[in-house]
Design a protein around this motif. Structure first.
Motif, PDB file in Angstrom:
ATOM      1  N   SER A  63       0.816  -1.217   0.000  1.00  0.00           N
ATOM      2  CA  SER A  63       0.000   0.000   0.000  1.00  0.00           C
ATOM      3  C   SER A  63       0.847   1.263   0.000  1.00  0.00           C
ATOM      4  CB  SER A  63      -0.951   0.000   1.199  1.00  0.00           C
ATOM      5  OG  SER A  63      -1.894  -1.043   1.097  1.00  0.00           O
ATOM      6  N   ALA A 100      -3.127   0.713   5.505  1.00  0.00           N
ATOM      7  CA  ALA A 100      -3.910  -0.460   5.123  1.00  0.00           C
ATOM      8  C   ALA A 100      -4.916  -0.793   6.213  1.00  0.00           C
ATOM      9  CB  ALA A 100      -3.004  -1.660   4.879  1.00  0.00           C
ATOM     10  N   SER A 147     -10.380   6.740  -0.022  1.00  0.00           N
ATOM     11  CA  SER A 147     -10.083   5.315  -0.193  1.00  0.00           C
ATOM     12  C   SER A 147     -10.800   4.790  -1.429  1.00  0.00           C
ATOM     13  CB  SER A 147     -10.529   4.525   1.042  1.00  0.00           C
ATOM     14  OG  SER A 147     -10.307   3.139   0.866  1.00  0.00           O
ATOM     15  N   SER A 149      -9.232   1.655  -3.200  1.00  0.00           N
ATOM     16  CA  SER A 149      -8.772   0.312  -3.549  1.00  0.00           C
ATOM     17  C   SER A 149      -8.999  -0.719  -2.465  1.00  0.00           C
ATOM     18  CB  SER A 149      -7.278   0.341  -3.889  1.00  0.00           C
ATOM     19  OG  SER A 149      -7.080   1.039  -5.099  1.00  0.00           O
ATOM     20  N   ILE A 207      -4.968  -2.366  -4.959  1.00  0.00           N
ATOM     21  CA  ILE A 207      -3.638  -2.113  -4.407  1.00  0.00           C
ATOM     22  C   ILE A 207      -2.561  -2.474  -5.415  1.00  0.00           C
ATOM     23  CG2 ILE A 207      -2.012  -2.836  -2.595  1.00  0.00           C
ATOM     24  CD1 ILE A 207      -4.475  -3.167  -0.751  1.00  0.00           C
ATOM     25  N   ARG A 211      -4.160   4.191  -4.612  1.00  0.00           N
ATOM     26  CA  ARG A 211      -4.152   3.857  -3.181  1.00  0.00           C
ATOM     27  C   ARG A 211      -4.637   4.991  -2.285  1.00  0.00           C
ATOM     28  NH1 ARG A 211       1.776   1.402  -4.217  1.00  0.00           N
ATOM     29  NH2 ARG A 211       1.118  -0.421  -5.425  1.00  0.00           N
ATOM     30  N   THR A 245      -6.206   1.958   2.096  1.00  0.00           N
ATOM     31  CA  THR A 245      -6.588   0.823   1.264  1.00  0.00           C
ATOM     32  C   THR A 245      -7.430  -0.142   2.095  1.00  0.00           C
ATOM     33  OG1 THR A 245      -4.591  -0.438   1.776  1.00  0.00           O
ATOM     34  CG2 THR A 245      -4.514   1.044  -0.148  1.00  0.00           C
TER      35      THR A 245
END
Length: 388
Positions: free
Chosen positions: A39, A44, A207, A209, A214, A221, A225
């Motif tokens: 990421s 993440a 956000s 993905s 990713i 990204r 993510t």
């Protein structure tokens, strides 16, 4: 006649279960770390909806939290309330948003509703006006035609100076519908559409993905993510080698091994006729356990398109499903395994390290997501922790 030793002492349920599921929490944590690394500058999250893709939100949520995840996504509020006990200071987003009567659960457990329509926006504003400020997220539909405000409406809302101060979005998000196909032009279209929305909500995290996105590159990204299937060992990108570690192993006990003659038929409808004298292993798993009927070796429409059905793995060999899978039982051809290497009571792997989840899913004409989330209630579960 086979002789068995008897033992009336208490046994480990896992060791004698008809069907069992091993969940490697160390692999799960490693997969999250890998997706966090991929990421880049983005943070993440971890998607744990559908009971952590069928593997158990309590144990999986704990492992992901201990690995470092502090943002989680669930589908419904009750999942978020369950997760809260295992992720005490995490931000937990509820993808289905909020409806009248759910106010208490969101405030009590600190859940963040993902608002996807004008109706939800209006209701949420009335909730915060009455009960006080509370974070929310805003979902935008950039081409999926699923949930979310149209981009133009979202941008207009961002610029609306009359927007109540109590409306406090902490995230704006959208979802790629073709992210698992990197060559698709649709990804670029959605990216450009979402970029305009993200710019309109300056200062608010964005956000776009999930797992597949990713892999599309840094521009997809944004700030956060949302890896999901990749965490659980599934393929994120079609046609590419899967870099993730397998997390789940599903196994079924062999109840009986029987001899059958050339020319005899197997299972319902007699759709498989044996071309040789054979040995058949009858395993204690069927479609009631999420081992889909479409995985049958014959007698289902899919076999007209996909040549073979599923395989299991036992005694170091792949063995094919023969005939139709039934509610509680599946028949495997073990003729090519020496009788000394296999016996009733052994376990056959349905999917796992030796039978990749997505290979099995393809034999069923489906995706790994469906196999995982469709696991039945009969599996005895064992969670393998990183230090064990």
């Amino acid at each position: 006649m086979t002789e068995f030793e008897t033992d009336l002492s208490a046994s480990d349920d896992f060791d004698v279960a008809p069907v069992r599921l091993t969940v490697d929490l160390g692999a799960l944590a490693d997969n999250w770390r890998e997706m966090a690394r991929r990421s880049g500058r983005a943070r993440a999250a971890a998607v744990v909806k559908a009971d952590a893709y069928g593997l158990g939100i309590e144990d999986c949520g704990t492992a992901l939290y201990e690995a470092g995840a502090r943002d989680f996504f669930v589908a419904v509020a009750q999942e978020g309330a369950t997760l809260r006990a295992y992720a005490p200071d995490a931000r937990i987003y509820v993808l289905s948003g909020i409806w009248p009567g759910q106010e208490a659960i969101f405030y009590e457990h600190g859940l963040v509703p993902v608002l996807a329509s004008e109706e939800q926006l209006a209701f949420w504003m009335s909730v915060t006006a009455e009960h006080g400020d509370h974070p929310c997220a805003l979902q935008v539909d950039t081409g999926f035609n699923r949930l979310g405000l149209p981009p133009e409406e979202a941008i207009a809302f961002a610029d609306d100076v009359s927007r109540p101060a109590s409306f406090s979005p902490v995230l704006v998000l959208s979802h790629l519908h073709n992210g698992d196909t990197p060559s698709s032009d649709l990804n670029r279209r959605q990216l450009e559409s979402f970029r305009r929305v993200a710019e309109a909500f300056e200062g608010i995290e964005a956000s776009l993905s999930a797992s597949a996105g990713i892999f599309l590159g840094p521009e997809y990204r944004f700030d956060l993510t949302r890896p999901g299937i990749a965490l659980y060992g599934g393929e994120a990108v079609a046609g590419e080698p899967n870099p993730m570690k397998p997390v789940a192993r599903a196994e079924a006990r062999i109840i009986q091994i029987r001899d059958a003659k050339k020319g005899e038929t197997v299972s319902y409808g007699g759709t498989h006729q044996l071309s040789r004298d054979s040995r058949l292993a009858i395993a204690a798993a069927g479609y009631a356990d999420g081992y889909l009927r479409s995985l049958s070796g014959s007698g289902v429409p899919l076999r007209q398109v996909v040549e073979h059905g599923a395989f299991g793995f036992v005694a170091g060999r792949k063995v094919p499903v023969v005939g139709r899978i039934t509610m509680d039982l599946t028949i495997f051809d073990v003729t090519d395994i020496a009788p000394s290497e296999i016996r009733a009571g052994d376990y056959i792997e349905l999917f796992g390290p030796n039978m990749p989840l997505d290979d099995v899913a393809r034999a069923a004409g489906t995706i790994g997501y469906e196999l995982l989330t469709g696991l039945g209630l009969r599996y005895e579960r064992r969670y393998v922790y990183p230090d064990s």
